[in-house]
Design an enzyme around this catalytic site. Structure first.
Site, PDB file in Angstrom:
ATOM      1  N   ASP A 118       0.845  -1.182   0.000  1.00  0.00           N
ATOM      2  CA  ASP A 118       0.000   0.000   0.000  1.00  0.00           C
ATOM      3  C   ASP A 118       0.890   1.244   0.000  1.00  0.00           C
ATOM      4  OD1 ASP A 118      -2.462   1.206  -0.142  1.00  0.00           O
ATOM      5  OD2 ASP A 118      -2.719   1.349   2.015  1.00  0.00           O
ATOM      6  N   HIS A 122      -3.731  13.975   1.269  1.00  0.00           N
ATOM      7  CA  HIS A 122      -3.903  13.075   2.415  1.00  0.00           C
ATOM      8  C   HIS A 122      -2.693  13.154   3.354  1.00  0.00           C
ATOM      9  CE1 HIS A 122      -4.796   9.550   4.824  1.00  0.00           C
ATOM     10  NE2 HIS A 122      -3.685   8.971   4.419  1.00  0.00           N
ATOM     11  N   GLU A 162     -10.584   3.931   4.195  1.00  0.00           N
ATOM     12  CA  GLU A 162      -9.695   4.729   3.351  1.00  0.00           C
ATOM     13  C   GLU A 162     -10.114   4.489   1.911  1.00  0.00           C
ATOM     14  OE1 GLU A 162      -5.524   4.115   4.361  1.00  0.00           O
ATOM     15  OE2 GLU A 162      -5.740   5.499   6.042  1.00  0.00           O
ATOM     16  N   GLU A 166      -9.518   4.205  -1.660  1.00  0.00           N
ATOM     17  CA  GLU A 166      -8.321   3.945  -2.457  1.00  0.00           C
ATOM     18  C   GLU A 166      -8.679   3.201  -3.744  1.00  0.00           C
ATOM     19  OE1 GLU A 166      -4.936   2.219  -0.527  1.00  0.00           O
ATOM     20  OE2 GLU A 166      -5.368   3.129   1.420  1.00  0.00           O
ATOM     21  N   ASP A 176      -9.357   0.387   2.369  1.00  0.00           N
ATOM     22  CA  ASP A 176      -8.288  -0.029   3.275  1.00  0.00           C
ATOM     23  C   ASP A 176      -8.727   0.287   4.710  1.00  0.00           C
ATOM     24  OD1 ASP A 176      -5.806  -0.810   4.211  1.00  0.00           O
ATOM     25  OD2 ASP A 176      -4.961   1.193   3.987  1.00  0.00           O
ATOM     26  N   LYS A 228      -4.421  -2.238  10.328  1.00  0.00           N
ATOM     27  CA  LYS A 228      -4.824  -2.417   8.935  1.00  0.00           C
ATOM     28  C   LYS A 228      -5.131  -3.872   8.599  1.00  0.00           C
ATOM     29  CE  LYS A 228      -3.556   1.850   7.542  1.00  0.00           C
ATOM     30  NZ  LYS A 228      -4.298   2.744   6.659  1.00  0.00           N
ATOM     31  N   SER A 255      -9.182  -5.728   4.337  1.00  0.00           N
ATOM     32  CA  SER A 255      -9.091  -4.786   3.213  1.00  0.00           C
ATOM     33  C   SER A 255     -10.058  -5.301   2.156  1.00  0.00           C
ATOM     34  CB  SER A 255      -7.671  -4.740   2.640  1.00  0.00           C
ATOM     35  OG  SER A 255      -6.706  -4.655   3.666  1.00  0.00           O
TER      36      SER A 255
END
Lengths: 427, 427
Positions: free
Chosen positions: A135, A142, A208, A210, A242, A262, A266
């Site tokens: 990632d 950001h 997140e 993405e 994420d 994390k 995902s």
């Protein structure tokens, strides 16, 4: 003259709803389970899922060099390994088969029954076996927002940020396709003002917004991929949520980076949209200053104009649009990310996935995480059902959408949707 | 009475050199390529490699529930998935087959020819397909040394270190077995005193003396593994040289952790020594203060007394022993690492690998990296050929060894050896 799958004037004999993400110009690749419990590689036109394994068995790919079971597999890794020329031949052939003027399959109801499903008859799977997941952290807005909140507003970007597409290794084993719910993670956190940590459910679960790209086999160990060749090794893109637990992250991440904050989940959209389909939506990314080192320099339109949206849908209530961003805001391009990633000789394989990092735009409504949208929880977001959100509540569903659009065609990703359940309880 | 593979009084009818790492009490598992280009799962006794696929075909595992091709595979993942009971049954059966008193295979020269190779007839492969690789940072001495050098000697340990087995995700695609040379990585670094980075060969390539453990399928996504159950899911251990480029690391690692400084190569010893074989060498680890949170608390002998060594062998010269350490110095145990790793519901699969982090002991000669041994290059190490080393030179081979020893038996890992070649040049 060879057919081009991107021809905007083409229509399909399959009906495609207006504003569909999946006109015949898209032809994404995915893996699905049919109602007969068969796993196959497929594509999508409108709301129809198409079994490429069945198409292959019925000889529709004659003349294209493919192993006999290329599409009768549970991942796209082997197909992706075959390289760009094969991807293009297959995609063009599919466009030909479903072209409104082509009667071959159109007028063969028996074969159509075997090959074509409605979306509610199938169940989308993870499209690739992801060997390694990386990632990046490539949106300047950001990185600036995070740096402003957690460090010094006057030195929000760290010294390396404008020189390196900063990235880190993620966890492959918990990447899941859209539709699979997740649990609020447990974890160790340090309560504000305390010196001893506690263990319990994360209180600050965030999304997140993405995208991610999927690679083909790119190099042998030790060899790098030059930045101007990098696009050859990118098969396509997906949307990526994420999931992040901000309180776990804050306590654990110094000095080795985010880990359990994390790795609980995902989520990705299940259809890989090919770079070929995105070609008409090339655009220039932001100007890079200072000029990157030569191994990262590339010219031209190396970004893509992909509109991105994030929604929060409370249980039994309507979804609220909370963020509208765009892939084109990314400071570092995918080519630069891949060139940097392999600059030390790191091997990249078919099916590896590389995330963009949260994609935030310049305006507050384009920030790609609740952390930024609510500025650390200071400014809660009003939902359409009257409730407020600082972060994600139990039983909220986070939905991300993405699409490109010009006067002629709309190419979309569909969505990645995932519900946050309360913490897991052992049976 | 069932045979125990650990019985220290057992002798094999295969000759085992004195001080061999591989007496009949070890029975590690690996994968090798035979001289006939066949890949098989195998074990090792003395300097003999034993083809378990051939043993299975000749019915030597009769009565143990195994799929027909269990040992005719190119990775151990499926065997490891079968779980602890099967591992034990197979290991005990192998001990029985090669017991000095058992004539069945001993007196069958035809079968022996098919099953037994000398080590120079075979080529060791990576023993597992590593889905995800995690590296911890669990030696207090190492973390203290690094913190003292790079931050503040009075606050060398970061606030989270005594509460969390700190770790991060590593790169699976560049994990290689012993014997494969690597190239000095290229990378971006910031020269001392400069504000603009440069790109070129790393000048500070280092080893990290580590071990790693290999897991079996441990949980479903969302579920954690309690610390007292964690050992059930650990198959065995290998030696790990976590190659590191210190100058790349220094410039890239804030805020997301080490990335390209590590992902160019990680070398492991090819034989997985089972936890069962290491059982006689259990010992207590260091006292943990403050007491960890309940989800990390475990009692008893949760560490292992494994002597570790690192050597540097210049081209055309003798190897010099540069570090002598021990796994027992590790502050956090493998059980604690696995419990922590899954505390957020992160799924752990068969064949995942988890590194210890550099294992440094309390004395300067027990430090597990050149960074610490030479204290950042300040105190070069004198080699037996008269040259000096601050870090690793081109064409040096780094060799790591590890073994356990008591009055009755020696159980070893063999070695992980890897040569550092000059930077890769494109043909």
């Amino acid at each position: 003259m060879p057919i081009s799958a991107n021809d905007p004037s083409r229509k399909s004999w399959l009906d495609v709803p207006q504003n569909s993400d999946f006109p015949i110009q898209n032809i994404p690749f995915g893996v699905f389970l049919t109602k007969d419990d068969v796993i196959t590689i497929g594509t999508r036109i409108g709301d129809h899922a198409i079994d490429l394994g069945a198409l292959q068995q019925l000889n529709y790919f004659e003349g294209i060099e493919l192993t006999d079971d290329m599409f009768m597999q549970d991942t796209l890794n082997d197909f992706i390994s075959d390289g760009k020329k094969t991807w293009r031949l297959v995609r063009n052939r599919i466009a030909e088969i479903f072209d409104a003027e082509n009667p071959k399959l159109r007028d063969n109801p028996k074969q159509r029954d075997i090959i074509i499903f409605t979306m509610d008859e199938i169940e989308m799977q993870l499209p690739v076996l992801i060997g390694d997941y990386t990632d990046f952290y490539s949106s300047k807005e950001h990185a600036t927002n995070v740096g402003t909140m957690f460090r010094d507003p006057n030195n929000a970007l760290l010294p390396n940020w404008l020189h390196i597409p900063v990235g880190y290794h993620g966890r492959s084993s918990t990447i899941i396709p859209s539709g699979i719910p997740i649990h609020r993670p447990m974890g160790q956190t340090l309560p504000n003002g305390e010196t001893s940590p506690v263990f319990g459910p994360s209180r600050l679960v965030d999304f997140e917004l993405e995208t991610a790209f999927i690679t083909t086999d790119a190099n042998v160990m030790g060899e790098n991929i030059p930045v101007h060749e990098a696009e050859e090794y990118i098969f396509g893109m997906v949307l990526l949520n994420d999931w992040s637990a901000r309180d776990i992250q804050k306590w654990e991440y110094v000095p080795l980076g985010p880990f359990l904050a994390k790795s609980f989940a995902s989520s990705i959209s299940p259809w890989i949209v090919t770079m070929e389909a995105l070609e008409p939506f090339r655009t220039k990314g932001p100007t890079q200053s200072p000029t990157p080192l030569p191994y990262l320099q590339s010219k031209g339109k190396n970004s893509f104009d992909i509109h991105l949206e994030a929604y929060i849908e409370p249980e039994n209530a309507e979804a609220t649009l909370v963020s509208q961003s765009n892939f084109k805001y990314m400071y570092w391009t995918m080519s630069q990310q891949l060139a940097h990633h392999t600059s030390n000789g790191c091997r990249v394989n078919s099916g590896d996935m590389m995330g963009s990092g949260t994609i935030s735009g310049p305006t507050p409504n384009s920030y790609g995480s609740m952390l930024e949208l609510t500025w650390g929880g200071k400014n809660p977001i009003k939902m359409s059902d009257g409730t407020e959100r600082k972060f994600i509540n139990d039983n909220d569903t986070v939905i991300m959408k993405g699409f490109c659009k010009n006067n002629e065609v709309r190419i979309g990703f569909g969505e990645v949707s995932s519900k946050l359940l309360p913490p897991f309880t052992r049976k």
